[in-house]
Design an enzyme around this catalytic site. Structure first.
Site, PDB file in Angstrom:
ATOM      1  N   LYS A 156      26.550  16.188 -10.936  1.00 39.01           N
ATOM      2  CA  LYS A 156      27.003  17.481 -11.449  1.00 39.01           C
ATOM      3  C   LYS A 156      27.252  17.332 -12.946  1.00 39.01           C
ATOM      4  O   LYS A 156      28.301  16.895 -13.373  1.00 39.01           O
ATOM      5  CB  LYS A 156      28.286  17.915 -10.735  1.00 39.01           C
ATOM      6  CG  LYS A 156      28.466  19.451 -10.653  1.00 39.01           C
ATOM      7  CD  LYS A 156      28.621  20.143 -11.979  1.00 39.01           C
ATOM      8  CE  LYS A 156      30.015  20.005 -12.537  1.00 39.01           C
ATOM      9  NZ  LYS A 156      30.184  20.823 -13.811  1.00 39.01           N
ATOM     10  N   GLU A 215      37.140   8.169 -16.192  1.00 40.01           N
ATOM     11  CA  GLU A 215      37.224   7.880 -17.628  1.00 40.01           C
ATOM     12  C   GLU A 215      37.687   9.152 -18.295  1.00 40.01           C
ATOM     13  O   GLU A 215      36.957  10.140 -18.346  1.00 40.01           O
ATOM     14  CB  GLU A 215      35.862   7.428 -18.160  1.00 40.01           C
ATOM     15  CG  GLU A 215      35.971   6.594 -19.434  1.00 40.01           C
ATOM     16  CD  GLU A 215      35.727   7.390 -20.694  1.00 40.01           C
ATOM     17  OE1 GLU A 215      36.591   8.227 -21.027  1.00 40.01           O
ATOM     18  OE2 GLU A 215      34.698   7.169 -21.336  1.00 40.01           O
ATOM     19  N   CYS A 228      34.856  10.195 -26.834  1.00 36.89           N
ATOM     20  CA  CYS A 228      36.088   9.770 -26.155  1.00 36.89           C
ATOM     21  C   CYS A 228      36.727   8.569 -26.839  1.00 36.89           C
ATOM     22  O   CYS A 228      37.953   8.396 -26.801  1.00 36.89           O
ATOM     23  CB  CYS A 228      35.810   9.465 -24.689  1.00 36.89           C
ATOM     24  SG  CYS A 228      34.531   8.225 -24.416  1.00 36.89           S
ATOM     25  N   GLU A 255      44.683  14.258 -27.749  1.00 38.03           N
ATOM     26  CA  GLU A 255      43.308  14.151 -28.224  1.00 38.03           C
ATOM     27  C   GLU A 255      42.811  15.535 -28.642  1.00 38.03           C
ATOM     28  O   GLU A 255      42.865  16.479 -27.857  1.00 38.03           O
ATOM     29  CB  GLU A 255      42.448  13.587 -27.092  1.00 38.03           C
ATOM     30  CG  GLU A 255      41.020  13.276 -27.423  1.00 38.03           C
ATOM     31  CD  GLU A 255      40.294  12.667 -26.227  1.00 38.03           C
ATOM     32  OE1 GLU A 255      39.483  11.770 -26.424  1.00 38.03           O
ATOM     33  OE2 GLU A 255      40.540  13.123 -25.082  1.00 38.03           O
TER      34      GLU A 255
END
Length: 496
Positions: free
Chosen positions: A174, A249, A283, A384
């Site tokens: 997906k 993650e 990331c 973040e």
């Protein structure tokens, strides 16, 4: 009809005919139209994966046979690398050269796992008994949901698909609904390579529509997800109901520490790349600069100068050095993030707003931004932005640098710059992050594990452990000279 779902070896349109337009972040033009799966389509994909796994059609292949399949897929990706890069560039808005690098990394990932799978995995255990054979064997885990992000669409999916195939799992991919084209291309190559039907399945659509069954259905054995912390928490909660295995993650807030004895020219140059590559939509981006106080002005002034020279532009702009953000919603989020930082006391040195360049009028371009005078208590330091926003903190001692670097709920990556190798090694060991670069920032290789500490996630991708995520470990004990245990007394007459 648009037929871009791949279920049980067949390309299909959505069962209800729904479609989804994919827009370029550069100018908002439609770059593709794809099927948008219904809940029925998701259940069909799970059925196909579960049936194929339970039938043994793929698990009966040896490791070497599955590794040869993955090596063949690598060759096909390399063959079609330019067209795949064009699709990735169109979806993400990133420069074509970046997309080309990404596809080359995808090829390297498939070849790494093909080579790893060809090695011997099982082992014998010496239990000290001559009549016993004790073996540790590795078997396919089962059916996996592989859910990818939009920033590195094909690469992050490859980190999951390649080991899943080598291990012998069946799966449903997906990708992000914002960037599906490269995943569609990959699925076509997996089919072309000769993968048994039902092993690899592709579902397209937003997580709010198709995600729940992919993480909660009891027929799913593993969920591997790369994305945001909030979604990761939702997945953990849903997966707990059936005790699924998880590989998560979830990003990071990555410290980039510069000591006064570092090679400052190299450190500054790498700091600019670490924070502003792909407009910070990475990331592992080094957007949290932690610099020794005595060189603060020198370092920050030069970074600001360099940030102001970065040329923004779309995929076809050969002079561009960085591209747009992925969407209007993301641009609004980054803008809010910067405004909140200023309200908390951060000093905006450059950027902080959407680009006003007429060439960027139809795209989601945000200027490279530097926020100085930041403190660990600030939202901009702890959270973040996933945008081109660098925060700057200062330290005076080695212990302070380590303390600041570890003052985060995340733990994905970090960097240390110092001319003192012993000091750099001490700091690298003390930082609680999954990858630490010393006098460098950003490079990785598929042979080395990738993943984070703390709320950056669970498990590892790449390396050897990346394959292990898709394997079950079984101990088989064989007594070659069977006899009675003699544990309980037997006053009667023994059986046959």
């Amino acid at each position: 009809m648009v037929a871009t779902l791949f279920i049980d070896g067949v390309w299909k349109a959505a069962s209800d005919g729904a479609v989804h337009d994919v827009f370029s972040p550069h100018d908002q033009r439609v770059v593709a139209q794809v099927s948008q799966a219904s809940q029925s389509d998701v259940l069909d994909a799970i059925d196909a994966a579960r049936t194929s796994f339970d039938s043994g059609a793929f698990t009966s292949w040896s490791f070497k046979e599955r590794s040869a399949l993955v090596a063949k897929i690598a060759d096909l990706i390399e063959r079609d690398s330019e067209s795949i890069a064009q699709k990735e560039s169109a979806d993400t808005g990133k420069r074509i050269v970046e997309a080309q690098y990404d596809v080359a990394d995808v090829v390297a990932t498939f070849r790494h796992f093909a080579a790893l799978g060809a090695k011997e995995h099982d082992r014998r255990v010496d239990v000290g008994l001559e009549n016993v054979t004790s073996r540790i064997v590795h078997e396919p885990l089962g059916v996996a949901s592989l859910i990818g992000p939009w920033n590195y669409p094909l690469l992050q999916i490859a980190w999951k698909v390649a080991p899943a195939l080598v291990a012998g799992c069946s799966f449903i991919v997906k990708p992000s609904e914002l960037t599906p084209q490269s995943a569609i291309a990959l699925m076509g190559l997996i089919e072309e390579a000769g993968t048994p039907k039902g092993v690899a399945n592709l579902i397209l659509g937003p997580g709010s529509v198709v995600g729940n069954s992919l993480i909660s259905d009891p027929r799913i054995d593993l969920v591997s997800f790369t994305g945001g912390l909030t979604t990761g928490r939702t997945i953990m909660h849903a997966a707990a109901q059936t005790i699924k295995k998880l590989a998560l993650e979830l990003g990071g807030k990555n410290p980039h520490i510069i000591f006064a004895d570092a090679n400052l020219d190299a450190a500054i140059d790498n700091s600019v790349t670490a924070a502003f590559l792909h407009s910070g939509q990475v990331c592992s981006a080094g957007t949290r600069l932690i610099v020794e106080k005595s060189i603060h002005g020198q370092v920050v002034d030069e970074i600001v100068r360099r940030a102001g020279q970065i040329k923004l532009g779309g995929p076809d702009d050969l002079l561009a050095e960085s591209g747009p953000l992925i969407s209007q919603a993301h641009l609004e989020g980054v803008t809010s993030y910067v405004n909140k930082a200023i309200a908390e006391g951060a000093n905006l040195l450059i950027g902080g707003t959407r680009s006003t360049d007429p060439a960027h009028a139809n795209g989601w371009y945000f200027l490279p931004t530097v926020l100085d005078d930041c403190l660990g208590s600030m939202h901009c330091v702890q959270e973040e932005s996933f945008g081109p926003v660098m925060t700057v903190e200062v330290f005076e001692t080695e212990a302070q640098a380590i303390s600041i670097g570890n003052d985060t709920n995340f733990g994905l990556s970090g960097g240390v710059w110092s001319g003192d190798s012993a000091k750099a090694e001490r700091v690298a060991k003390a930082l609680r992050h999954g990858t630490i670069w010393v006098n460098d920032f950003g490079p990785y290789r598929p042979q080395a594990e990738w993943g984070g500490y703390k709320q950056s996630g669970i498990g590892r991708e790449l390396g050897e452990h990346g394959l292990g995520e898709y394997l079950e470990i079984k101990h088989i004990w064989t007594n070659n000279v069977p006899s009675r245990s003699g544990w309980f007394s037997d006053p009667g007459h023994g059986g046959a």
